[in-house]
Design a protein around this motif. Structure first.
Motif, PDB file in Angstrom:
ATOM      1  N   LEU A 106     118.935 -21.455 -46.108  1.00 21.17           N
ATOM      2  CA  LEU A 106     119.005 -22.852 -46.536  1.00 21.17           C
ATOM      3  C   LEU A 106     118.086 -23.771 -45.731  1.00 21.17           C
ATOM      4  CD1 LEU A 106     122.836 -23.238 -47.152  1.00 21.17           C
ATOM      5  CD2 LEU A 106     121.027 -22.957 -48.854  1.00 21.17           C
ATOM      6  N   LEU A 107     117.999 -23.549 -44.431  1.00 23.44           N
ATOM      7  CA  LEU A 107     117.246 -24.475 -43.590  1.00 23.44           C
ATOM      8  C   LEU A 107     115.786 -24.096 -43.368  1.00 23.44           C
ATOM      9  CD1 LEU A 107     119.892 -25.305 -40.845  1.00 23.44           C
ATOM     10  CD2 LEU A 107     119.388 -26.526 -42.978  1.00 23.44           C
ATOM     11  N   PHE A 108     115.447 -22.823 -43.489  1.00 24.55           N
ATOM     12  CA  PHE A 108     114.066 -22.430 -43.222  1.00 24.55           C
ATOM     13  C   PHE A 108     113.397 -21.734 -44.413  1.00 24.55           C
ATOM     14  CE2 PHE A 108     110.943 -19.254 -41.958  1.00 24.55           C
ATOM     15  CZ  PHE A 108     109.982 -20.090 -41.410  1.00 24.55           C
ATOM     16  N   GLU A 109     113.998 -20.643 -44.872  1.00 24.67           N
ATOM     17  CA  GLU A 109     113.312 -19.794 -45.847  1.00 24.67           C
ATOM     18  C   GLU A 109     113.050 -20.502 -47.179  1.00 24.67           C
ATOM     19  OE1 GLU A 109     113.703 -15.270 -46.172  1.00 24.67           O
ATOM     20  OE2 GLU A 109     115.058 -16.043 -47.714  1.00 24.67           O
ATOM     21  N   GLU A 110     114.070 -21.118 -47.761  1.00 21.54           N
ATOM     22  CA  GLU A 110     113.853 -21.771 -49.052  1.00 21.54           C
ATOM     23  C   GLU A 110     112.866 -22.946 -48.966  1.00 21.54           C
ATOM     24  OE1 GLU A 110     117.600 -22.543 -50.973  1.00 21.54           O
ATOM     25  OE2 GLU A 110     117.745 -20.454 -51.617  1.00 21.54           O
ATOM     26  N   PRO A 111     112.987 -23.829 -47.953  1.00 20.05           N
ATOM     27  CA  PRO A 111     111.971 -24.895 -47.859  1.00 20.05           C
ATOM     28  C   PRO A 111     110.551 -24.336 -47.694  1.00 20.05           C
ATOM     29  CG  PRO A 111     113.864 -25.454 -46.507  1.00 20.05           C
ATOM     30  CD  PRO A 111     114.074 -24.047 -46.999  1.00 20.05           C
ATOM     31  N   GLU A 112     110.411 -23.255 -46.948  1.00 14.52           N
ATOM     32  CA  GLU A 112     109.089 -22.644 -46.754  1.00 14.52           C
ATOM     33  C   GLU A 112     108.552 -22.058 -48.062  1.00 14.52           C
ATOM     34  OE1 GLU A 112     105.594 -21.423 -44.912  1.00 14.52           O
ATOM     35  OE2 GLU A 112     107.101 -22.890 -44.312  1.00 14.52           O
ATOM     36  N   LEU A 113     109.407 -21.401 -48.826  1.00 11.97           N
ATOM     37  CA  LEU A 113     108.987 -20.837 -50.110  1.00 11.97           C
ATOM     38  C   LEU A 113     108.641 -21.944 -51.117  1.00 11.97           C
ATOM     39  CD1 LEU A 113     111.503 -17.875 -50.353  1.00 11.97           C
ATOM     40  CD2 LEU A 113     109.025 -17.721 -50.017  1.00 11.97           C
ATOM     41  N   ARG A 114     109.383 -23.048 -51.079  1.00 10.52           N
ATOM     42  CA  ARG A 114     109.045 -24.191 -51.947  1.00 10.52           C
ATOM     43  C   ARG A 114     107.668 -24.740 -51.593  1.00 10.52           C
ATOM     44  NH1 ARG A 114     114.583 -24.817 -51.810  1.00 10.52           N
ATOM     45  NH2 ARG A 114     115.476 -24.954 -53.880  1.00 10.52           N
ATOM     46  N   ARG A 115     107.395 -24.829 -50.299  1.00  6.95           N
ATOM     47  CA  ARG A 115     106.098 -25.333 -49.851  1.00  6.95           C
ATOM     48  C   ARG A 115     104.967 -24.382 -50.263  1.00  6.95           C
ATOM     49  NH1 ARG A 115     102.505 -24.249 -46.576  1.00  6.95           N
ATOM     50  NH2 ARG A 115     103.577 -22.614 -45.448  1.00  6.95           N
ATOM     51  N   LYS A 116     105.214 -23.092 -50.092  1.00  5.36           N
ATOM     52  CA  LYS A 116     104.166 -22.100 -50.340  1.00  5.36           C
ATOM     53  C   LYS A 116     103.912 -21.855 -51.832  1.00  5.36           C
ATOM     54  CE  LYS A 116     102.803 -17.433 -48.979  1.00  5.36           C
ATOM     55  NZ  LYS A 116     103.134 -16.292 -48.117  1.00  5.36           N
ATOM     56  N   GLY A 118     105.600 -23.661 -54.585  1.00  6.76           N
ATOM     57  CA  GLY A 118     105.754 -24.849 -55.422  1.00  6.76           C
ATOM     58  C   GLY A 118     106.587 -24.645 -56.676  1.00  6.76           C
ATOM     59  N   ALA A 119     106.006 -25.068 -57.818  1.00  4.81           N
ATOM     60  CA  ALA A 119     106.712 -25.053 -59.103  1.00  4.81           C
ATOM     61  C   ALA A 119     107.143 -23.646 -59.506  1.00  4.81           C
ATOM     62  CB  ALA A 119     105.832 -25.666 -60.180  1.00  4.81           C
ATOM     63  N   GLU A 120     106.354 -22.648 -59.151  1.00  6.79           N
ATOM     64  CA  GLU A 120     106.714 -21.265 -59.486  1.00  6.79           C
ATOM     65  C   GLU A 120     108.039 -20.885 -58.823  1.00  6.79           C
ATOM     66  OE1 GLU A 120     104.795 -16.765 -59.255  1.00  6.79           O
ATOM     67  OE2 GLU A 120     103.959 -18.336 -57.971  1.00  6.79           O
ATOM     68  N   TYR A 121     108.235 -21.295 -57.565  1.00  6.84           N
ATOM     69  CA  TYR A 121     109.489 -20.994 -56.867  1.00  6.84           C
ATOM     70  C   TYR A 121     110.640 -21.826 -57.429  1.00  6.84           C
ATOM     71  CZ  TYR A 121     112.931 -20.134 -53.245  1.00  6.84           C
ATOM     72  OH  TYR A 121     114.078 -19.786 -52.583  1.00  6.84           O
ATOM     73  N   GLU A 122     110.380 -23.076 -57.763  1.00  6.56           N
ATOM     74  CA  GLU A 122     111.416 -23.934 -58.351  1.00  6.56           C
ATOM     75  C   GLU A 122     111.945 -23.330 -59.649  1.00  6.56           C
ATOM     76  OE1 GLU A 122     113.006 -26.464 -57.135  1.00  6.56           O
ATOM     77  OE2 GLU A 122     111.768 -26.720 -55.351  1.00  6.56           O
ATOM     78  N   GLU A 123     111.044 -22.845 -60.489  1.00  5.49           N
ATOM     79  CA  GLU A 123     111.446 -22.220 -61.747  1.00  5.49           C
ATOM     80  C   GLU A 123     112.247 -20.947 -61.478  1.00  5.49           C
ATOM     81  OE1 GLU A 123     112.275 -21.063 -65.472  1.00  5.49           O
ATOM     82  OE2 GLU A 123     111.641 -23.050 -64.794  1.00  5.49           O
ATOM     83  N   TYR A 124     111.816 -20.173 -60.500  1.00  4.65           N
ATOM     84  CA  TYR A 124     112.535 -18.953 -60.110  1.00  4.65           C
ATOM     85  C   TYR A 124     113.957 -19.305 -59.659  1.00  4.65           C
ATOM     86  CZ  TYR A 124     113.638 -14.819 -57.260  1.00  4.65           C
ATOM     87  OH  TYR A 124     114.251 -13.724 -56.694  1.00  4.65           O
TER      88      TYR A 124
END
Length: 139
Positions: A106-116, A118-124
């Motif tokens: 919640l605090l590190f991995e997901e924010p990092e994946l969103r940054r890296k 973007g929209a592709e991760y949000e859709e996932y």
């Protein structure tokens, strides 16, 4: 925990709950290799190590069912060991591991994946649950 590090006299249980523990370990190891090798190395073009993370977002295989199957694999192995050795300490370790993973994701991995990604991760994230698979009822 390696067998040789256990206190003297502790033996693995091969029946009942212990047998289920062996199944958890086997499933956890198989899932880990499916995630690490097939998922990260082959599909993602990287490794589970933070020094060489996947270059592509992995959304196939076990990652089609839940977003964090590799953590499930490790938790499964530790839980299996707890069952085999009837170990309260290993059960507590599995709980601490699960809580640590939740905080880390919640605090590190997901924010990092969103940054890296973007929209592709949000859709996932919209399609695939974080921890527990969604089971559709038959029509």
């Amino acid at each position: 925990m390696p067998y040789w590090l256990l206190p003297r006299g502790v033996r693995p249980d091969l029946r009942g709950v212990g047998a289920a523990g062996w199944l958890f370990i086997a499933a956890g190891i198989a899932l880990y290799f499916a995630c690490a090798f097939w998922g990260f190395a082959v599909r993602g073009k990287g490794t589970p190590l933070p020094l060489d993370p996947p270059k592509k977002l992995v959304v196939e295989g076990p990652y089609r069912v839940v977003r964090n199957p590799m953590y499930w694999s490790v938790g499964s192995v530790v839980t299996g060991e707890a069952a085999i050795f009837h170990s309260v300490a290993l059960t507590e370790l599995a709980v601490v591991f699960a809580l640590g993973v939740i905080v880390f994701v919640l605090l590190f991995e997901e924010p990092e994946l969103r940054r890296k990604f973007g929209a592709e991760y949000e859709e996932y994230c919209r399609r695939v649950p974080r921890w527990l698979p969604r089971f559709k009822r038959p029509a």
